[in-house]
Design an enzyme around this catalytic site. Structure first.
Site, PDB file in Angstrom:
ATOM      1  N   PRO A  14      10.483 -27.785  10.028  1.00  0.00           N
ATOM      2  CA  PRO A  14      11.862 -28.107  10.391  1.00  0.00           C
ATOM      3  C   PRO A  14      12.082 -29.581  10.743  1.00  0.00           C
ATOM      4  CG  PRO A  14      10.782 -26.864  12.142  1.00  0.00           C
ATOM      5  CD  PRO A  14       9.882 -26.801  10.940  1.00  0.00           C
ATOM      6  N   ASN A  15      13.234 -30.053  10.315  1.00  0.00           N
ATOM      7  CA  ASN A  15      13.750 -31.397  10.616  1.00  0.00           C
ATOM      8  C   ASN A  15      13.045 -32.520   9.844  1.00  0.00           C
ATOM      9  OD1 ASN A  15      15.718 -30.548  12.629  1.00  0.00           O
ATOM     10  ND2 ASN A  15      13.945 -30.036  13.881  1.00  0.00           N
ATOM     11  N   ARG A  19      16.315 -39.350  11.401  1.00  0.00           N
ATOM     12  CA  ARG A  19      15.755 -38.782  12.616  1.00  0.00           C
ATOM     13  C   ARG A  19      14.784 -39.750  13.320  1.00  0.00           C
ATOM     14  NH1 ARG A  19      10.944 -34.298  12.517  1.00  0.00           N
ATOM     15  NH2 ARG A  19      11.234 -33.814  14.693  1.00  0.00           N
ATOM     16  N   TYR A  31       9.332 -41.657  13.556  1.00  0.00           N
ATOM     17  CA  TYR A  31       8.972 -41.068  12.258  1.00  0.00           C
ATOM     18  C   TYR A  31       9.133 -42.019  11.077  1.00  0.00           C
ATOM     19  CZ  TYR A  31       9.013 -36.842  15.070  1.00  0.00           C
ATOM     20  OH  TYR A  31       8.744 -35.908  16.043  1.00  0.00           O
ATOM     21  N   ASN A  65       2.478 -29.723   7.502  1.00  0.00           N
ATOM     22  CA  ASN A  65       3.053 -30.323   8.701  1.00  0.00           C
ATOM     23  C   ASN A  65       4.067 -29.309   9.218  1.00  0.00           C
ATOM     24  OD1 ASN A  65       4.358 -31.679  10.705  1.00  0.00           O
ATOM     25  ND2 ASN A  65       4.678 -33.569   9.537  1.00  0.00           N
ATOM     26  N   ALA A  71       7.897 -28.902  14.533  1.00  0.00           N
ATOM     27  CA  ALA A  71       7.972 -28.303  15.881  1.00  0.00           C
ATOM     28  C   ALA A  71       7.269 -26.947  15.955  1.00  0.00           C
ATOM     29  CB  ALA A  71       9.426 -28.166  16.302  1.00  0.00           C
ATOM     30  N   HIS A 106       3.746 -26.273  17.610  1.00  0.00           N
ATOM     31  CA  HIS A 106       3.514 -26.060  19.041  1.00  0.00           C
ATOM     32  C   HIS A 106       3.973 -24.698  19.540  1.00  0.00           C
ATOM     33  CE1 HIS A 106       3.057 -30.314  18.411  1.00  0.00           C
ATOM     34  NE2 HIS A 106       4.348 -30.472  18.187  1.00  0.00           N
ATOM     35  N   ASP A 139      -1.208 -17.105  12.134  1.00  0.00           N
ATOM     36  CA  ASP A 139      -1.690 -15.831  11.588  1.00  0.00           C
ATOM     37  C   ASP A 139      -1.601 -15.792  10.066  1.00  0.00           C
ATOM     38  OD1 ASP A 139      -2.331 -14.886  14.088  1.00  0.00           O
ATOM     39  OD2 ASP A 139      -0.597 -13.562  14.272  1.00  0.00           O
ATOM     40  N   GLU A 155      -3.956 -29.995   8.488  1.00  0.00           N
ATOM     41  CA  GLU A 155      -2.750 -30.244   9.285  1.00  0.00           C
ATOM     42  C   GLU A 155      -2.428 -31.738   9.266  1.00  0.00           C
ATOM     43  OE1 GLU A 155      -3.650 -29.625  13.407  1.00  0.00           O
ATOM     44  OE2 GLU A 155      -1.539 -29.438  13.997  1.00  0.00           O
ATOM     45  N   HIS A 203       0.446 -34.710  10.830  1.00  0.00           N
ATOM     46  CA  HIS A 203       1.612 -35.121  11.625  1.00  0.00           C
ATOM     47  C   HIS A 203       1.850 -36.599  11.388  1.00  0.00           C
ATOM     48  CE1 HIS A 203       1.700 -31.318  13.628  1.00  0.00           C
ATOM     49  NE2 HIS A 203       0.400 -31.421  13.823  1.00  0.00           N
ATOM     50  N   LEU A 204       3.101 -36.939  11.147  1.00  0.00           N
ATOM     51  CA  LEU A 204       3.448 -38.355  10.943  1.00  0.00           C
ATOM     52  C   LEU A 204       3.151 -39.167  12.201  1.00  0.00           C
ATOM     53  CD1 LEU A 204       6.874 -37.618   9.260  1.00  0.00           C
ATOM     54  CD2 LEU A 204       4.958 -38.742   8.116  1.00  0.00           C
ATOM     55  N   SER A 205       3.527 -38.615  13.336  1.00  0.00           N
ATOM     56  CA  SER A 205       3.334 -39.317  14.609  1.00  0.00           C
ATOM     57  C   SER A 205       2.004 -38.916  15.226  1.00  0.00           C
ATOM     58  CB  SER A 205       4.491 -38.972  15.561  1.00  0.00           C
ATOM     59  OG  SER A 205       4.448 -37.598  15.903  1.00  0.00           O
ATOM     60  N   ARG A 245       1.878 -38.060  22.786  1.00  0.00           N
ATOM     61  CA  ARG A 245       3.285 -37.760  23.102  1.00  0.00           C
ATOM     62  C   ARG A 245       3.391 -36.731  24.245  1.00  0.00           C
ATOM     63  NH1 ARG A 245       6.560 -36.837  17.747  1.00  0.00           N
ATOM     64  NH2 ARG A 245       8.283 -36.998  19.252  1.00  0.00           N
ATOM     65  N   ARG A 249       3.617 -31.064  23.214  1.00  0.00           N
ATOM     66  CA  ARG A 249       3.134 -31.254  21.833  1.00  0.00           C
ATOM     67  C   ARG A 249       1.610 -31.222  21.755  1.00  0.00           C
ATOM     68  NH1 ARG A 249       7.900 -33.003  19.080  1.00  0.00           N
ATOM     69  NH2 ARG A 249       9.255 -34.067  20.533  1.00  0.00           N
TER      70      ARG A 249
HETATM   71  C1  DQA Z   1       5.648 -33.845  13.820  1.00  0.00           C
HETATM   72  C2  DQA Z   1       5.354 -33.825  15.324  1.00  0.00           C
HETATM   73  C3  DQA Z   1       6.002 -32.621  15.985  1.00  0.00           C
HETATM   74  O1  DQA Z   1       5.719 -32.604  17.377  1.00  0.00           O
HETATM   75  C4  DQA Z   1       7.507 -32.680  15.804  1.00  0.00           C
HETATM   76  O2  DQA Z   1       8.116 -31.533  16.359  1.00  0.00           O
HETATM   77  C5  DQA Z   1       7.914 -32.881  14.392  1.00  0.00           C
HETATM   78  C6  DQA Z   1       7.136 -33.772  13.536  1.00  0.00           C
HETATM   79  C7  DQA Z   1       5.104 -35.119  13.141  1.00  0.00           C
HETATM   80  O3  DQA Z   1       5.032 -35.116  11.912  1.00  0.00           O
HETATM   81  O4  DQA Z   1       4.790 -36.096  13.816  1.00  0.00           O
HETATM   82  O5  DQA Z   1       8.942 -32.382  13.965  1.00  0.00           O
HETATM   83  O6  DQA Z   1       4.992 -32.739  13.228  1.00  0.00           O
END
Ligand code: DQA
Length: 148
Positions: free
Chosen positions: A9-10, A17, A22, A73, A76, A79, A86, A97, A99-101, A106, A110
């Site tokens: 999501p997002n 954003r 990001y 990725n 959210a 977490h 599962d 896995e 994550h951009l950040s 953080r 998270r």
């Molecule tokens: C994220 C980090 C997550 O905590 C956050 O909710 C995201 C993006 C990242 O790519 O850094 O939506 O997965």
């Protein structure tokens, strides 16, 4: 070799954003980067993004018998989602896995990754580059090459 790249999501809001966290590049730029990285690595890639947890679970289930590896990725849902954990455990497809950040630097909420418990590797804080590294890692991992 077929790799499924899942974004949660997002992430479709990249560029708009929180650019300080990001980056300024948009989601289309991310997909173009992933497709170029996969082409250079000579692996087949399919990208899928959803804002819905259930859709991500369904896509993971449908990957069974179809894809050799997964880059995920979960955004959210990283977490919160035992369902995504599962699903990854159910299909037993090697997953990495991304994550951009740098989530480790953080907020406290998270610091837990459910999906990460079913992943063979995590890249975080590298921006788009994390996806390229994940594809290359999976290529080596799936061909039995030693970890770099
Ligand atoms: C994220 C980090 C997550 O905590 C956050 O909710 C995201 C993006 C990242 O790519 O850094 O939506 O997965």
């Amino acid at each position: 070799m077929k790799i499924l790249v899942l974004n949660g999501p997002n992430l479709n809001m990249l560029g708009i954003r929180e650019p300080a966290i990001y980056g300024a590049q948009n989601f289309d730029a991310l997909i173009a980067f992933i497709e170029k990285s996969a082409a250079e690595a000579r692996v087949e890639v399919e990208c899928y993004q959803s804002n819905s947890e259930g859709d991500l679970v369904t896509k993971i289930q449908q990957a069974y018998g179809v894809f050799d590896g997964i880059v995920i990725n979960p955004a959210a849902y990283t977490h919160t989602s035992v369902a995504i954990l599962d699903a990854l455990k159910a299909v037993q497809i090697p997953a990495v896995e991304v994550h951009l950040s740098d989530v480790s630097a953080r907020e406290a909420f998270r610091q837990i990754s459910y999906a990460g418990k079913a992943c063979v590797k995590t890249y975080q804080g590298l921006g788009f580059e994390g996806y390229r590294k994940a594809i290359l890692f999976l290529k080596d991992y799936l061909s039995g090459a030693p970890e770099k």
